[in-house]
Design a protein around this motif. Structure first.
Motif, PDB file in Angstrom:
ATOM      1  N   THR A   5       0.841  -1.199   0.000  1.00 23.27           N
ATOM      2  CA  THR A   5       0.000   0.000   0.000  1.00 23.27           C
ATOM      3  C   THR A   5       0.880   1.254   0.000  1.00 23.27           C
ATOM      4  OG1 THR A   5      -1.783  -1.121   1.204  1.00 23.27           O
ATOM      5  CG2 THR A   5      -1.781   1.291   1.232  1.00 23.27           C
ATOM      6  N   GLY A   6       0.614   2.130  -0.935  1.00 26.10           N
ATOM      7  CA  GLY A   6       1.379   3.372  -1.030  1.00 26.10           C
ATOM      8  C   GLY A   6       2.707   3.229  -1.741  1.00 26.10           C
ATOM      9  N   ARG A   7       3.066   2.007  -2.131  1.00 22.74           N
ATOM     10  CA  ARG A   7       4.331   1.776  -2.837  1.00 22.74           C
ATOM     11  C   ARG A   7       4.163   2.058  -4.333  1.00 22.74           C
ATOM     12  NH1 ARG A   7       7.123  -1.960   0.541  1.00 22.74           N
ATOM     13  NH2 ARG A   7       8.953  -1.817  -0.828  1.00 22.74           N
ATOM     14  N   VAL A   8       5.272   2.048  -5.061  1.00 23.44           N
ATOM     15  CA  VAL A   8       5.263   2.436  -6.471  1.00 23.44           C
ATOM     16  C   VAL A   8       5.423   1.212  -7.370  1.00 23.44           C
ATOM     17  CG1 VAL A   8       6.409   3.799  -8.259  1.00 23.44           C
ATOM     18  CG2 VAL A   8       6.205   4.695  -5.930  1.00 23.44           C
ATOM     19  N   ALA A   9       4.486   1.057  -8.295  1.00 22.98           N
ATOM     20  CA  ALA A   9       4.547  -0.016  -9.286  1.00 22.98           C
ATOM     21  C   ALA A   9       4.630   0.594 -10.679  1.00 22.98           C
ATOM     22  CB  ALA A   9       3.323  -0.917  -9.190  1.00 22.98           C
ATOM     23  N   VAL A  33       0.636   3.738  -9.166  1.00 21.87           N
ATOM     24  CA  VAL A  33       0.933   2.972 -10.373  1.00 21.87           C
ATOM     25  C   VAL A  33       1.326   3.899 -11.515  1.00 21.87           C
ATOM     26  CG1 VAL A  33       0.043   1.342 -12.077  1.00 21.87           C
ATOM     27  CG2 VAL A  33      -0.681   1.168  -9.680  1.00 21.87           C
ATOM     28  N   VAL A  34       2.508   3.675 -12.053  1.00 20.40           N
ATOM     29  CA  VAL A  34       2.945   4.402 -13.239  1.00 20.40           C
ATOM     30  C   VAL A  34       2.640   3.528 -14.445  1.00 20.40           C
ATOM     31  CG1 VAL A  34       4.881   5.448 -14.464  1.00 20.40           C
ATOM     32  CG2 VAL A  34       4.763   5.579 -11.958  1.00 20.40           C
ATOM     33  N   ALA A  51     -10.671   5.014  -6.173  1.00 26.24           N
ATOM     34  CA  ALA A  51      -9.746   3.972  -5.713  1.00 26.24           C
ATOM     35  C   ALA A  51      -8.752   4.559  -4.712  1.00 26.24           C
ATOM     36  CB  ALA A  51      -9.001   3.374  -6.898  1.00 26.24           C
ATOM     37  N   PRO A  52      -8.230   3.728  -3.800  1.00 25.17           N
ATOM     38  CA  PRO A  52      -7.295   4.227  -2.780  1.00 25.17           C
ATOM     39  C   PRO A  52      -5.914   4.560  -3.339  1.00 25.17           C
ATOM     40  CG  PRO A  52      -7.597   1.865  -2.545  1.00 25.17           C
ATOM     41  CD  PRO A  52      -8.605   2.326  -3.553  1.00 25.17           C
ATOM     42  N   GLY A  53      -5.556   3.993  -4.468  1.00 17.72           N
ATOM     43  CA  GLY A  53      -4.260   4.286  -5.072  1.00 17.72           C
ATOM     44  C   GLY A  53      -4.363   5.407  -6.081  1.00 17.72           C
ATOM     45  N   LYS A  54      -3.268   5.617  -6.826  1.00 15.09           N
ATOM     46  CA  LYS A  54      -3.241   6.688  -7.811  1.00 15.09           C
ATOM     47  C   LYS A  54      -2.507   6.228  -9.058  1.00 15.09           C
ATOM     48  CE  LYS A  54      -1.886  11.559  -8.478  1.00 15.09           C
ATOM     49  NZ  LYS A  54      -3.165  11.894  -9.114  1.00 15.09           N
ATOM     50  N   LEU A  55      -3.047   6.606 -10.211  1.00 21.06           N
ATOM     51  CA  LEU A  55      -2.446   6.252 -11.489  1.00 21.06           C
ATOM     52  C   LEU A  55      -1.711   7.450 -12.082  1.00 21.06           C
ATOM     53  CD1 LEU A  55      -2.130   4.236 -13.860  1.00 21.06           C
ATOM     54  CD2 LEU A  55      -4.263   5.156 -14.790  1.00 21.06           C
TER      55      LEU A  55
END
Length: 247
Positions: A5-9, A33-34, A51-55
């Motif tokens: 969670t919160g990490r970069v993919a 997510v990149v 969504a909780p993440g970010k694109l």
């Protein structure tokens, strides 16, 4: 998945199909997510506002080392670095071994083998530089990376996918030798309903109608499964075939 969670993919080839489904699945799990692709507008259209993440949509071409290095530099400058790499970008074509153009063969090898290898190297170096020892590198391979080609037309693509299988095992042994806890694995699907088949004339509307397809989301779920395993577990390869598949 909570550890990520919160990490970069980084997901390559994220503009459509499997890459798009993976990018959205990871955003839903709370990751940054990149999505790297030449058609950056299509990546932007994948944004999930609730969504909780970010694109992050980033334009790039995996066949170009300069473009790949530029993408990793942007990620380092803006997000810190890559913790998870999904090597999804790939190209295919019906390219007979006795008549196809060298440039077309080279395109497959530049993206599916060399581009994947450059991204893998840069992701590992990013993790090493920051002391990340729980990262993950996943290749999106193919069933054709495990079986002989059915015809000359797809032999070069099959050779590229067999190379991916060999490269994954080489990466695993490299990480073991380093006593690293970074994990790696590959997903090897059969028939998946994506636009990549638009480049294969043999997939006429009649053939497509009879083909037992999986959906891109099925492969995205396999990626999440692989990432979700306990840190002591490394799922090395997931081969996925659709029910009724002859591949």
């Amino acid at each position: 998945m909570e550890r990520y969670t919160g990490r970069v993919a980084l997901v390559t080839g994220a503009s459509s199909g499997i890459g798009a489904a993976i990018a959205q699945a990871l955003v839903r799990k709370g990751l940054k997510v990149v999505g790297l692709a030449r058609r950056v507008d299509k990546v932007k259209a994948l944004e999930l506002k609730d969504a909780p993440g970010k694109l992050y949509a980033l334009q790039g071409d995996v066949s170009s080392e300069e473009s790949i290095l530029s993408a990793f530099k942007w990620i380092e400058d803006n997000l810190g670095g890559v913790d998870i790499l999904i090597n999804n970008a790939g190209v295919i074509g019906e390219l007979p071994l006795t008549s196809a153009k060298t440039a077309d063969w080279k395109r497959i090898l530049d993206v599916d083998v060399l581009g994947l290898s450059i991204c893998t190297r840069e992701a590992f170096q990013s993790m090493l530089k920051r002391g990340v020892d729980d990262g993950f590198i996943i290749h999106i391979n193919s069933v054709l990376g495990h079986i002989p080609p059915g015809s000359s037309d797809i032999a070069m693509y099959g050779a590229a996918k067999h190379a991916v299988t060999a490269l994954l095992e080489g990466l695993r042994k490299d990480l073991v030798a380093r006593k690293s806890k970074i994990r790696c694995g590959q997903i090897s699907p059969g028939y998946v309903r994506t636009e990549i088949h638009d480049f294969l004339p043999k997939y006429t509307p009649e053939v497509r109608e009879k083909t037992p397809w999986m959906e891109s989301e099925d492969i995205a779920e396999a990626v999440v499964y692989m990432l979700s395993q306990h840190p002591r577990v490394q799922v090395h390869d997931i081969i996925i075939r659709s029910v009724g598949s002859d591949l």
